[in-house]
Enzyme design. Structure first.
Site, short mmCIF file in Angstrom:
data_model
loop_
_atom_site.label_atom_id
_atom_site.label_comp_id
_atom_site.label_asym_id
_atom_site.label_seq_id
_atom_site.Cartn_x
_atom_site.Cartn_y
_atom_site.Cartn_z
N GLY A 6 0.81 -1.21 0.00
CA GLY A 6 0.00 0.00 0.00
C GLY A 6 0.85 1.26 0.00
N ASP A 7 1.94 1.24 0.77
CA ASP A 7 2.85 2.39 0.79
C ASP A 7 3.48 2.59 -0.59
OD1 ASP A 7 2.33 2.29 3.54
OD2 ASP A 7 4.06 0.98 3.87
#
Length: 303
Positions: free
Chosen positions: A248-249
């Protein structure tokens, strides 16, 4: 400039054991120590797609030195706020099942907290600040709102990648991007999703509540982008899944790194999907060559 803010970084100590026997001595088959923290992950991926950033946050002790040295070896500008207590260590135990033991993080003095707020003094109207992840257990509730106020005073854009009240309270300040997954989105609005249509309705609600761009990640079902110009869906890239930590990052880094250059949310979404997928298919965060390999496979469809 893109700034990343990691309030509760960590060393992620990843331990593999062939068979875990509770209450007995276990011997690891391999182990890795990596810098952890959502903003730190964003900075590391930005560096790999040729987008510079400055990493901010709290670091302390020998564990903090490990993280800062790692970041500097990757040629990332570090302007962390030093704190007296050690940065935490998170243990990721990989056996037949994956088990995580996460540290709480250091206790912080008022002087250390103010010094971190002062680290935003150089932010300008041309900058983007990425606020990511959890806060240390001892940090006062609502601290993200204090940071958002400082960023607004500077006229800068901000991204917020967190959950619950911190995310809800940020929406009225018009974040450039929010990126909950489908489960976090359901929890945010205290509901359940029975279909893709339900997810789309609530993704649009995030826009209506103030976000400028919204990405909803849905694991094996791809991702959705919501903008003023419409709703878009990505395809699902096919490779063996190796790593959920940092995907996600990486998606945020891909989006923001490209958006800062192009101001094209759909093209930025394509980069976000490529970066997030590349990390999911890697043992650590994705390497630049793998991101470039996957980029032509990303297809974006307007719904």
């Amino acid at each position: 400039m893109i700034y990343t803010m990691t309030l509760n970084p960590s060393i992620d100590y990843i331990v593999h054991v062939n068979e875990l026997k509770m209450g007995d001595v276990n011997r690891m088959s391999q182990d890795f120590k990596l810098p952890g923290g959502k903003g730190i992950n964003v900075s590391r991926i930005l560096q790999r797609i040729d987008s510079t950033s400055t990493a901010l946050g709290f670091l302390g002790g020998f564990t903090g030195s490990f993280i800062e040295n790692w970041m500097k070896n990757e040629h990332i500008d570090c302007q962390f706020t030093p704190v007296k207590e050690d940065t935490r260590i998170n243990v990721k135990l990989k056996a037949a099942e994956e088990t995580e033991i996460n540290g709480q993080g250091p206790a912080l003095s008022e002087e250390e907290i103010q010094a971190l707020k002062d680290s935003l003094a150089k932010v300008t109207t041309d900058d983007i600040v990425v606020l990511s992840g959890s806060t240390p257990a001892g940090l006062r509730k609502g601290f993200y709102q204090e940071l958002i106020q400082l960023i607004e005073e500077k006229g800068a854009e901000f991204v917020i990648d967190t959950t619950g009240d911190d995310l809800l309270q940020a929406l009225s300040h018009h974040p450039l991007l929010v990126k909950p997954n489908n489960h976090e989105l359901a929890d945010l609005y205290n509901t359940t999703f029975e279909s893709m249509d339900d997810i789309i309705v609530h993704g649009k609600k995030l826009l209506a509540d103030g976000a400028k761009n919204v990405i909803i990640s849905m694991a094996g079902d791809g991702a959705l982008l919501f903008t003023e110009s419409g709703t878009y869906q990505s395809n699902v890239l096919k490779r063996p899944l190796k790593n959920s930590v940092g995907a996600g990052d990486s998606m945020i880094a891909g989006f923001i790194g490209n958006y800062a250059k192009t101001k094209d949310a759909v093209e930025a979404f394509k980069w976000g999907v490529a970066c997030g997928s590349a990390t999911a298919f890697s043992d650590d965060l994705a390497e630049a060559a793998f991101i470039q390999e996957l980029l032509p496979e990303v297809k974006i469809t307007k719904l």
